[in-house]
Scaffold this motif. Structure first.
Motif, PDB file in Angstrom:
ATOM      1  N   THR A  62     -18.104  27.788 -40.306  1.00 41.37           N
ATOM      2  CA  THR A  62     -17.774  26.732 -39.344  1.00 41.37           C
ATOM      3  C   THR A  62     -16.760  25.798 -39.986  1.00 41.37           C
ATOM      4  OG1 THR A  62     -19.965  26.852 -38.334  1.00 41.37           O
ATOM      5  CG2 THR A  62     -18.685  24.857 -37.951  1.00 41.37           C
ATOM      6  N   VAL A  63     -15.611  25.643 -39.350  1.00 36.79           N
ATOM      7  CA  VAL A  63     -14.529  24.811 -39.880  1.00 36.79           C
ATOM      8  C   VAL A  63     -14.587  23.451 -39.201  1.00 36.79           C
ATOM      9  CG1 VAL A  63     -12.044  24.605 -40.229  1.00 36.79           C
ATOM     10  CG2 VAL A  63     -13.132  26.852 -40.279  1.00 36.79           C
ATOM     11  N   GLY A  64     -14.621  22.378 -39.999  1.00 38.52           N
ATOM     12  CA  GLY A  64     -14.659  21.016 -39.471  1.00 38.52           C
ATOM     13  C   GLY A  64     -13.598  20.161 -40.110  1.00 38.52           C
ATOM     14  N   THR A  65     -13.725  18.858 -39.934  1.00 32.24           N
ATOM     15  CA  THR A  65     -12.804  17.913 -40.534  1.00 32.24           C
ATOM     16  C   THR A  65     -13.581  16.760 -41.137  1.00 32.24           C
ATOM     17  OG1 THR A  65     -10.992  16.375 -40.100  1.00 32.24           O
ATOM     18  CG2 THR A  65     -12.506  16.800 -38.290  1.00 32.24           C
ATOM     19  N   GLN A  66     -13.104  16.277 -42.270  1.00 29.93           N
ATOM     20  CA  GLN A  66     -13.775  15.166 -42.946  1.00 29.93           C
ATOM     21  C   GLN A  66     -13.163  13.817 -42.611  1.00 29.93           C
ATOM     22  OE1 GLN A  66     -14.374  15.749 -47.133  1.00 29.93           O
ATOM     23  NE2 GLN A  66     -14.934  17.901 -46.908  1.00 29.93           N
ATOM     24  N   VAL A  67     -12.105  13.808 -41.798  1.00 32.48           N
ATOM     25  CA  VAL A  67     -11.483  12.538 -41.406  1.00 32.48           C
ATOM     26  C   VAL A  67     -11.447  12.457 -39.895  1.00 32.48           C
ATOM     27  CG1 VAL A  67     -10.084  12.324 -43.488  1.00 32.48           C
ATOM     28  CG2 VAL A  67      -9.173  13.568 -41.512  1.00 32.48           C
ATOM     29  N   SER A  68     -11.400  11.229 -39.398  1.00 30.31           N
ATOM     30  CA  SER A  68     -11.330  10.996 -37.957  1.00 30.31           C
ATOM     31  C   SER A  68      -9.875  10.928 -37.518  1.00 30.31           C
ATOM     32  CB  SER A  68     -12.038   9.687 -37.603  1.00 30.31           C
ATOM     33  OG  SER A  68     -13.385   9.728 -38.022  1.00 30.31           O
ATOM     34  N   LYS A 182     -13.847  27.867 -30.433  1.00 31.25           N
ATOM     35  CA  LYS A 182     -12.964  26.707 -30.580  1.00 31.25           C
ATOM     36  C   LYS A 182     -13.600  25.559 -29.822  1.00 31.25           C
ATOM     37  CE  LYS A 182      -9.410  26.274 -27.987  1.00 31.25           C
ATOM     38  NZ  LYS A 182      -8.124  26.404 -27.270  1.00 31.25           N
ATOM     39  N   SER A 183     -13.822  24.424 -30.509  1.00 29.80           N
ATOM     40  CA  SER A 183     -14.591  23.324 -29.917  1.00 29.80           C
ATOM     41  C   SER A 183     -13.736  22.131 -29.532  1.00 29.80           C
ATOM     42  CB  SER A 183     -15.682  22.859 -30.900  1.00 29.80           C
ATOM     43  OG  SER A 183     -16.505  23.937 -31.258  1.00 29.80           O
ATOM     44  N   GLU A 185      -9.627  20.505 -28.189  1.00 32.73           N
ATOM     45  CA  GLU A 185      -8.329  20.746 -27.567  1.00 32.73           C
ATOM     46  C   GLU A 185      -7.341  19.706 -28.082  1.00 32.73           C
ATOM     47  OE1 GLU A 185      -7.607  23.273 -25.776  1.00 32.73           O
ATOM     48  OE2 GLU A 185      -9.622  24.052 -25.377  1.00 32.73           O
ATOM     49  N   GLU A 186      -6.066  19.961 -27.916  1.00 34.18           N
ATOM     50  CA  GLU A 186      -5.043  19.001 -28.339  1.00 34.18           C
ATOM     51  C   GLU A 186      -5.221  17.683 -27.586  1.00 34.18           C
ATOM     52  OE1 GLU A 186      -1.125  20.524 -28.045  1.00 34.18           O
ATOM     53  OE2 GLU A 186      -1.412  22.089 -29.553  1.00 34.18           O
ATOM     54  N   GLY A 187      -5.112  16.582 -28.326  1.00 33.47           N
ATOM     55  CA  GLY A 187      -5.283  15.256 -27.739  1.00 33.47           C
ATOM     56  C   GLY A 187      -6.694  14.729 -27.825  1.00 33.47           C
ATOM     57  N   GLN A 188      -7.640  15.587 -28.221  1.00 26.57           N
ATOM     58  CA  GLN A 188      -9.039  15.150 -28.319  1.00 26.57           C
ATOM     59  C   GLN A 188      -9.245  14.372 -29.610  1.00 26.57           C
ATOM     60  OE1 GLN A 188     -11.833  18.265 -27.594  1.00 26.57           O
ATOM     61  NE2 GLN A 188     -13.547  17.163 -28.529  1.00 26.57           N
ATOM     62  N   GLU A 198     -17.343  19.912 -35.712  1.00 27.01           N
ATOM     63  CA  GLU A 198     -17.044  21.339 -35.781  1.00 27.01           C
ATOM     64  C   GLU A 198     -15.853  21.644 -34.881  1.00 27.01           C
ATOM     65  OE1 GLU A 198     -20.500  23.566 -34.806  1.00 27.01           O
ATOM     66  OE2 GLU A 198     -21.688  22.788 -36.486  1.00 27.01           O
ATOM     67  N   LEU A 199     -14.824  22.236 -35.472  1.00 26.69           N
ATOM     68  CA  LEU A 199     -13.618  22.562 -34.724  1.00 26.69           C
ATOM     69  C   LEU A 199     -13.558  24.042 -34.355  1.00 26.69           C
ATOM     70  CD1 LEU A 199     -10.992  20.502 -36.753  1.00 26.69           C
ATOM     71  CD2 LEU A 199     -12.471  19.754 -34.885  1.00 26.69           C
ATOM     72  N   PHE A 200     -13.843  24.923 -35.336  1.00 24.09           N
ATOM     73  CA  PHE A 200     -13.750  26.365 -35.128  1.00 24.09           C
ATOM     74  C   PHE A 200     -14.906  27.059 -35.833  1.00 24.09           C
ATOM     75  CE2 PHE A 200      -9.443  24.636 -35.392  1.00 24.09           C
ATOM     76  CZ  PHE A 200      -8.869  25.070 -34.209  1.00 24.09           C
TER      77      PHE A 200
END
Length: 392
Positions: A62-68, A182-183, A185-188, A198-200
């Motif tokens: 599961t690919v995520g992000t650590q920053v907002s 894919k969780s 969309e662009e602009g979210q 979780e992004l992907f």
């Protein structure tokens, strides 16, 4: 008239008695005893355990992000094939770049302060050695110099953190694989304040899948690593897939008071028919032996008596815990046998009877009607054939 009436009544009674006698003696029922036999022969023995499970990739991340931030770019979609290190999404970097620039400015300011405190400390050190300043002034200069060095180190850490966060805005694939979900969309906007969004979800290799089956606690003791498995899925009801038990997990799961254990089964998927999430109906073969000398298990349960085999045959029993019976002429003979493994229908014969021996599994009793009147005999009271007209 009374005499004639009595004669007719007597005649009718005699006719009725004759008809009844003919009907009752017209056939005789005879019981026929048939012995059903099966030959002792080599067969394959196997026991199995059934369960249901779910098709899953062997490795998925599961690919995520650590920053907002706001998702500014998406470079992949469902089913996209990606390589390790490939950029798959980017977040808006405006605020992150601003934080990095601020950290760099603070670092420059801290470095300037350090340079001043270093020069001041050197000057006070020289004066202190000459006795021109007090020890207290020298120690204050030394303290200010140490604090300036710590502030520079802290500013450096802030710059590195800001650079790292800026790097997190560029999201890359951690493995080679296929994008399953894919969780965003662009602009979210994604917020990483409390947890990692979780992004992907990326599966490493869809040609090598696994089945995670839930096996009941009553059957789990028979399941071992390496046992052969077959399974089917509703998507391909006519296909039977093969696999092997690769892991029996120790953690128990209780659902509605039913305890189950997870069993992991390999599922080669070269043709990519198996998709993640499919439900599999699993059969785990807990033991298998080929070419074993066997008899049907019901042959061991067959127990004849003199009444069941008929008076015209003899019963010859023997001592033994397990027996099979054979028909040798008019003798129903018992043979003590040593048995081995068994499955649902067959039992292994270790010794006692040889291959090809016909053993009795059960008997059938049928009734055969043998008419006493044969040939052209018929009831004297039955109507005769129509008379032929011989006139020409």
């Amino acid at each position: 008239m009374k005499k004639i009436s009595k004669i007719w009544i007597l005649v009718l009674v005699l006719i009725a008695a004759a008809v009844a006698f003919w009907l009752m003696s017209g056939g005789k029922k005879e019981e026929i005893i048939n012995f059903n036999t099966v030959k002792v022969e080599e067969t394959n023995l196997q026991n199995s355990v059934t369960a249901t499970g779910t098709i899953e990739p062997v490795t998925s991340v599961t690919v995520g992000t650590q920053v907002s931030g706001i998702v500014s770019k998406l470079y992949v979609d469902y089913n996209s094939v990606v390589k390790r290190g490939q950029v798959i999404a980017e977040l808006d970097k405006t605020n992150l770049i601003s934080e990095l620039n601020t950290a760099k400015a603070n670092l420059e300011s801290s470095q300037s302060a350090l340079n001043y405190q270093a020069a001041n400390y050197t000057r006070y050190q020289t004066l202190f050695k000459k006795g021109l300043v007090s020890a207290d002034d020298f120690e204050n200069a030394q303290l200010s110099y140490s604090q300036a060095k710590q502030q520079v180190a802290q500013a450096n850490e802030n710059v590195r953190r800001a650079q790292t966060n800026l790097g997190y805005a560029t999201i890359t694939s951690p493995i080679d694989g296929v994008v399953l979900s894919k969780s965003v969309e662009e602009g979210q906007t994604v917020a990483a304040s409390f947890n990692t969004p979780e992004l992907f979800t990326i599966a490493k290799d869809l040609t090598n899948m696994q089945v995670v089956a839930n096996v009941d606690e009553a059957d789990i003791g028979e399941v071992k690593d390496g046992e052969r498995v077959t399974f089917t899925v509703d998507a391909y009801p006519n296909d039977v897939f093969q696999g092997r038990v690769t892991q029996v997990r120790q953690e128990a799961t209780t659902t509605n008071n039913v305890v189950t254990y997870e069993v992991v089964i390999s599922a080669p998927n070269a043709d990519l028919k198996l998709k993640p999430g499919l439900t599999a109906s699993v059969t785990i073969f807990t033991f298998e032996r080929t070419g074993v000398l066997c008899v049907p298990t019901k042959a061991l349960r067959f127990t004849p008596t003199q009444e069941t085999i008929g008076k015209q045959r003899k019963l010859q029993d023997c001592n033994g815990k397990n027996k099979v019976w054979t028909l040798e002429g008019n003798i129903v003979k018992a043979h003590a046998v040593k048995i081995g493994m068994a499955d649902d229908t067959h039992t292994e014969i270790v010794s006692g009877v040889g291959k090809g021996t016909a053993v009795i599994t059960d008997i059938e009793v049928t009734s055969d009607e043998t008419p006493m009147n044969s040939g052209n005999e018929r009831s004297p009271f039955a109507p005769g054939p129509p008379r032929r007209n011989n006139k020409r």
